[in-house]
Design an enzyme around this catalytic site. Structure first.
Site, PDB file in Angstrom:
ATOM      1  N   HIS A 107      65.138 -43.141   7.207  1.00  0.00           N
ATOM      2  CA  HIS A 107      64.299 -43.522   8.349  1.00  0.00           C
ATOM      3  C   HIS A 107      64.632 -42.654   9.541  1.00  0.00           C
ATOM      4  O   HIS A 107      65.768 -42.211   9.707  1.00  0.00           O
ATOM      5  CB  HIS A 107      64.461 -45.004   8.696  1.00  0.00           C
ATOM      6  CG  HIS A 107      65.879 -45.435   8.878  1.00  0.00           C
ATOM      7  ND1 HIS A 107      66.708 -45.694   7.813  1.00  0.00           N
ATOM      8  CD2 HIS A 107      66.615 -45.641   9.992  1.00  0.00           C
ATOM      9  CE1 HIS A 107      67.899 -46.058   8.263  1.00  0.00           C
ATOM     10  NE2 HIS A 107      67.876 -46.022   9.589  1.00  0.00           N
ATOM     11  N   HIS A 109      64.469 -42.562  13.717  1.00  0.00           N
ATOM     12  CA  HIS A 109      64.352 -43.357  14.938  1.00  0.00           C
ATOM     13  C   HIS A 109      63.585 -42.559  15.989  1.00  0.00           C
ATOM     14  O   HIS A 109      63.884 -41.373  16.209  1.00  0.00           O
ATOM     15  CB  HIS A 109      65.744 -43.642  15.524  1.00  0.00           C
ATOM     16  CG  HIS A 109      66.646 -44.464  14.668  1.00  0.00           C
ATOM     17  ND1 HIS A 109      66.847 -45.805  14.875  1.00  0.00           N
ATOM     18  CD2 HIS A 109      67.425 -44.131  13.607  1.00  0.00           C
ATOM     19  CE1 HIS A 109      67.710 -46.267  13.989  1.00  0.00           C
ATOM     20  NE2 HIS A 109      68.086 -45.267  13.196  1.00  0.00           N
TER      21      HIS A 109
HETATM   22  P1  AMP Z   1      70.374 -47.180  10.909  1.00  0.00           P
HETATM   23  O1  AMP Z   1      71.526 -47.907  11.511  1.00  0.00           O
HETATM   24  O2  AMP Z   1      70.205 -45.773  11.379  1.00  0.00           O
HETATM   25  O3  AMP Z   1      70.391 -47.306   9.409  1.00  0.00           O
HETATM   26  O4  AMP Z   1      69.068 -47.881  11.444  1.00  0.00           O
HETATM   27  C1  AMP Z   1      68.602 -49.080  10.959  1.00  0.00           C
HETATM   28  C2  AMP Z   1      67.735 -49.626  12.050  1.00  0.00           C
HETATM   29  O5  AMP Z   1      66.935 -50.631  11.500  1.00  0.00           O
HETATM   30  C3  AMP Z   1      68.500 -50.241  13.223  1.00  0.00           C
HETATM   31  O6  AMP Z   1      68.102 -49.614  14.428  1.00  0.00           O
HETATM   32  C4  AMP Z   1      68.102 -51.709  13.165  1.00  0.00           C
HETATM   33  O7  AMP Z   1      67.959 -52.242  14.455  1.00  0.00           O
HETATM   34  C5  AMP Z   1      66.799 -51.657  12.436  1.00  0.00           C
HETATM   35  N1  AMP Z   1      66.432 -52.826  11.660  1.00  0.00           N
HETATM   36  C6  AMP Z   1      67.202 -53.564  10.853  1.00  0.00           C
HETATM   37  N2  AMP Z   1      66.488 -54.523  10.241  1.00  0.00           N
HETATM   38  C7  AMP Z   1      65.209 -54.378  10.677  1.00  0.00           C
HETATM   39  C8  AMP Z   1      63.984 -55.068  10.427  1.00  0.00           C
HETATM   40  N3  AMP Z   1      63.930 -56.116   9.596  1.00  0.00           N
HETATM   41  N4  AMP Z   1      62.867 -54.653  11.059  1.00  0.00           N
HETATM   42  C9  AMP Z   1      62.916 -53.607  11.917  1.00  0.00           C
HETATM   43  N5  AMP Z   1      64.040 -52.913  12.192  1.00  0.00           N
HETATM   44  C10 AMP Z   1      65.169 -53.296  11.584  1.00  0.00           C
END
Ligand code: AMP
Length: 144
Positions: A107, A109
Site C-alpha cells: 500500500h 500512503h
Molecule cells: P503500514 O503501517 O504502512 O502497514 O500502514 C497501514 C495503514 O493502514 C496504517 O496507516 C493504518 O492506520 C491503516 N489501517 C489499518 N487498518 C485499516 C482499516 N481497516 N481501514 C483503513 N486503514 C487502515
C-alpha cells in the site's frame, strides 16, 4: 514478519478488496483501490492498494503491474491535492515491520501536509470519525 515471507490472504486490506471489511472508498478501477486511512496521520490521509496481486510489499510487486499501479497513486494524489489544497503531500510506503509496516499487502500512503501542523504518529494515532472520513472522501472523489 520479515521482508520475505508468504502472503497472508487474511490481511485486512485483502479483506477490504474482497468486500469482507468496510472501507471509505475514494477511487477504484481494475488496477487499484484507494480509501481513507482510519487512523489518519493528517486530514485526508489516503491509502492506495493494488488489486489481483499477492504482494506484501514493493519488493514482491510484479514489475509489469508496478507502473500501472503508480499511475493510480499519482491520479489519487492529484485529486487529494485538488480537493484539500495542502501545502505538501507525503507519498510513501513501508517494507517490513522494522521499517514500520503493519499491514502486509502493498500500500502507498498519501498524506497531506500543512505548513506548521505536526504530523500524527504512524501506526499509533486515534481512529477517525467515519462521518468526517466520508466527507473528505466525497471531496476527493469530486476531483477524480
Ligand atoms: P503500514 O503501517 O504502512 O502497514 O500502514 C497501514 C495503514 O493502514 C496504517 O496507516 C493504518 O492506520 C491503516 N489501517 C489499518 N487498518 C485499516 C482499516 N481497516 N481501514 C483503513 N486503514 C487502515
Amino acid at each position: 514478519m520479515t521482508l520475505h515471507d508468504t502472503y497472508d490472504p487474511s490481511n485486512i486490506f485483502a479483506k477490504i478488496l474482497r468486500g469482507e471489511m468496510p472501507a471509505v472508498k475514494v477511487y477504484e478501477d481494475d488496477i487499484a483501490l484507494a480509501f481513507m486511512d482510519v487512523f489518519p496521520q493528517s486530514e485526508g490521509h489516503t491509502l492506495v492498494i493494488p488489486k489481483d496481486v499477492t504482494a506484501r510489499n514493493l519488493l514482491d510487486m510484479p514489475p509489469e503491474k508496478l507502473g500501472p499501479f503508480m499511475l493510480v497513486v499519482q491520479k489519487v494524489t492529484q485529486a487529494v491535492e485538488a480537493a484539500l489544497t495542502p501545502d505538501g503531500i507525503v507519498v510513501t510506503q513501508f517494507n517490513g515491520a522494522p521499517a514500520g509496516q503493519t499491514v502486509y499487502h502493498l500500500h502507498v500512503h498519501i498524506i497531506p501536509r500543512s505548513e506548521g501542523k505536526a504530523l500524527g504518529r504512524h501506526g499509533s494515532g486515534g481512529m477517525a470519525d467515519m462521518g468526517d472520513l466520508e466527507k473528505l472522501a466525497a471531496r476527493i472523489r469530486a476531483k477524480l
